[in-house]
Design a protein around this motif. Structure first.
Motif, mmCIF file in Angstrom:
data_model
loop_
_atom_site.group_PDB
_atom_site.id
_atom_site.type_symbol
_atom_site.label_atom_id
_atom_site.label_comp_id
_atom_site.label_asym_id
_atom_site.label_seq_id
_atom_site.Cartn_x
_atom_site.Cartn_y
_atom_site.Cartn_z
ATOM 1 N N THR A 1 24.736 50.836 66.562
ATOM 2 C CA THR A 1 26.186 50.862 66.736
ATOM 3 C C THR A 1 26.838 49.604 66.191
ATOM 4 O OG1 THR A 1 25.863 52.175 68.723
ATOM 5 C CG2 THR A 1 28.019 51.158 68.438
ATOM 6 N N HIS A 2 26.240 48.436 66.446
ATOM 7 C CA HIS A 2 26.853 47.170 66.050
ATOM 8 C C HIS A 2 25.947 46.313 65.179
ATOM 9 C CE1 HIS A 2 30.013 48.021 68.898
ATOM 10 N NE2 HIS A 2 29.099 48.248 69.813
ATOM 11 N N ILE A 3 24.769 46.790 64.876
ATOM 12 C CA ILE A 3 23.791 45.968 64.164
ATOM 13 C C ILE A 3 22.923 46.869 63.296
ATOM 14 C CG2 ILE A 3 22.050 46.084 65.997
ATOM 15 C CD1 ILE A 3 21.514 43.124 65.508
ATOM 16 N N SER A 4 22.450 46.335 62.166
ATOM 17 C CA SER A 4 21.471 47.060 61.357
ATOM 18 C C SER A 4 20.467 46.055 60.821
ATOM 19 C CB SER A 4 22.145 47.839 60.224
ATOM 20 O OG SER A 4 22.765 46.964 59.320
ATOM 21 N N LEU A 5 19.273 46.548 60.531
ATOM 22 C CA LEU A 5 18.186 45.699 60.061
ATOM 23 C C LEU A 5 17.410 46.438 58.987
ATOM 24 C CD1 LEU A 5 16.407 43.127 60.371
ATOM 25 C CD2 LEU A 5 15.110 44.390 62.104
ATOM 26 N N PHE A 6 17.218 45.773 57.844
ATOM 27 C CA PHE A 6 16.366 46.295 56.771
ATOM 28 C C PHE A 6 15.115 45.439 56.752
ATOM 29 C CE2 PHE A 6 14.780 46.294 52.405
ATOM 30 C CZ PHE A 6 14.636 47.656 52.199
ATOM 31 N N LYS A 7 13.951 46.081 56.879
ATOM 32 C CA LYS A 7 12.699 45.331 57.012
ATOM 33 C C LYS A 7 11.529 46.180 56.544
ATOM 34 C CE LYS A 7 10.461 42.692 60.682
ATOM 35 N NZ LYS A 7 10.605 42.257 62.075
ATOM 36 N N SER A 8 10.538 45.531 55.971
ATOM 37 C CA SER A 8 9.305 46.193 55.573
ATOM 38 C C SER A 8 8.629 46.795 56.798
ATOM 39 C CB SER A 8 8.372 45.168 54.910
ATOM 40 O OG SER A 8 7.037 45.614 54.940
ATOM 41 N N ASP A 9 8.128 48.017 56.672
ATOM 42 C CA ASP A 9 7.408 48.638 57.785
ATOM 43 C C ASP A 9 6.149 47.840 58.116
ATOM 44 O OD1 ASP A 9 9.355 50.567 57.771
ATOM 45 O OD2 ASP A 9 8.076 52.171 56.995
ATOM 46 N N ALA B 1 9.697 50.566 53.620
ATOM 47 C CA ALA B 1 10.647 49.771 54.395
ATOM 48 C C ALA B 1 11.584 50.716 55.123
ATOM 49 C CB ALA B 1 11.431 48.834 53.485
ATOM 50 N N SER B 2 12.245 50.181 56.144
ATOM 51 C CA SER B 2 13.184 50.975 56.937
ATOM 52 C C SER B 2 14.499 50.240 57.083
ATOM 53 C CB SER B 2 12.617 51.246 58.336
ATOM 54 O OG SER B 2 11.463 52.046 58.260
ATOM 55 N N LEU B 3 15.567 51.009 57.059
ATOM 56 C CA LEU B 3 16.882 50.514 57.409
ATOM 57 C C LEU B 3 17.219 51.145 58.749
ATOM 58 C CD1 LEU B 3 19.582 49.087 56.938
ATOM 59 C CD2 LEU B 3 20.315 51.099 55.635
ATOM 60 N N LEU B 4 17.294 50.314 59.783
ATOM 61 C CA LEU B 4 17.596 50.771 61.129
ATOM 62 C C LEU B 4 19.058 50.470 61.406
ATOM 63 C CD1 LEU B 4 14.378 49.284 62.654
ATOM 64 C CD2 LEU B 4 14.795 51.696 62.199
ATOM 65 N N PHE C 1 15.781 41.047 68.055
ATOM 66 C CA PHE C 1 15.850 42.132 67.085
ATOM 67 C C PHE C 1 15.245 43.410 67.653
ATOM 68 C CE2 PHE C 1 15.633 38.754 63.583
ATOM 69 C CZ PHE C 1 17.003 38.660 63.550
ATOM 70 N N SER C 2 14.136 43.285 68.396
ATOM 71 C CA SER C 2 13.484 44.492 68.888
ATOM 72 C C SER C 2 14.371 45.225 69.883
ATOM 73 C CB SER C 2 12.130 44.158 69.514
ATOM 74 O OG SER C 2 12.304 43.381 70.683
ATOM 75 N N GLN C 3 15.151 44.505 70.692
ATOM 76 C CA GLN C 3 16.056 45.178 71.610
ATOM 77 C C GLN C 3 17.101 45.968 70.833
ATOM 78 O OE1 GLN C 3 17.598 42.053 74.005
ATOM 79 N NE2 GLN C 3 15.694 41.749 75.125
ATOM 80 N N GLU C 4 17.612 45.403 69.749
ATOM 81 C CA GLU C 4 18.621 46.087 68.957
ATOM 82 C C GLU C 4 18.007 47.236 68.163
ATOM 83 O OE1 GLU C 4 21.736 45.687 69.280
ATOM 84 O OE2 GLU C 4 21.608 43.920 70.534
ATOM 85 N N LYS D 1 20.474 54.161 65.846
ATOM 86 C CA LYS D 1 20.910 55.560 65.853
ATOM 87 C C LYS D 1 20.362 56.320 64.640
ATOM 88 C CE LYS D 1 23.902 54.656 69.211
ATOM 89 N NZ LYS D 1 23.246 54.344 70.438
ATOM 90 N N ILE D 2 20.185 55.578 63.529
ATOM 91 C CA ILE D 2 19.741 56.188 62.280
ATOM 92 C C ILE D 2 18.629 55.326 61.688
ATOM 93 C CG2 ILE D 2 20.407 56.837 59.927
ATOM 94 C CD1 ILE D 2 23.291 57.098 60.977
ATOM 95 N N GLU D 3 17.605 55.979 61.152
ATOM 96 C CA GLU D 3 16.544 55.263 60.439
ATOM 97 C C GLU D 3 16.410 55.872 59.046
ATOM 98 O OE1 GLU D 3 11.887 53.882 60.882
ATOM 99 O OE2 GLU D 3 12.641 55.461 62.187
ATOM 100 N N CYS D 4 16.589 55.039 58.014
ATOM 101 C CA CYS D 4 16.436 55.469 56.628
ATOM 102 C C CYS D 4 15.162 54.834 56.083
ATOM 103 C CB CYS D 4 17.628 55.020 55.789
ATOM 104 S SG CYS D 4 19.209 55.600 56.427
#
Length: 143
Positions: free
Chosen positions: A57-65, A51-54, A19-22, A27-30
């Motif tokens: 290009t091909h992957i996204s991750l929503f996770k508590s900061d 929390a952040s939504l990262l 996950f950390s590599q991705e 490209k965008i952090e919300c």
């Protein structure tokens, strides 16, 4: 016993490395402020966490900061313990690592949405039940 610890480290932290590599290629952090209940039957257990939504290009991750910080500190602690065995044993102590209250994570990869969660110290992952059918309209709203 050493073999057990090597497998533990590999199994536990390989997904974090993936996950950390991705995340690094996002490209965008919300940023979000999430409000949730620890116990859904008790309104007094309401908590808030960032929390952040990262989005990559091909992957996204929503996770508590806070969970992101805790995961990083845990990884550092394990790496430090692994490089400094005591009497030939690796002793992992993560008691000083701050924990997050909001545990769920949502990973989008390969067209699939997977939810990761923890209930009573047990870790689970499962596919999201329904695909969201977004409809983009030409409206604006001031919040």
């Amino acid at each position: 016993m050493k073999l057990f610890y090597k497998y533990f480290l590999l199994i536990f932290f390989l997904p974090l490395q993936f996950f950390s590599q991705e995340i690094d290629s996002s490209k965008i952090e919300c940023k979000y402020l999430i409000t949730f209940l620890i116990d859904t039957a008790n309104i007094n257990t309401q908590k808030k966490e960032n929390a952040s939504l990262l989005i990559g290009t091909h992957i996204s991750l929503f996770k508590s900061d806070q969970k992101q910080i805790a995961d990083s500190l845990t990884l550092i602690s394990v790496e430090k313990s692994a490089s400094n065995p005591v009497n030939g044993r690796i002793e992992i102590n993560t008691s000083s690592v701050p924990t997050a209250k909001f545990k769920p994570e949502v990973l989008y990869s390969g067209g699939k949405v997977t939810i990761y969660d923890e209930i009573s110290k047990e870790h689970y992952n499962f596919p999201a039940p329904d695909k969201i059918a977004w409809k983009i309209e030409n409206d604006t709203k001031i919040i």
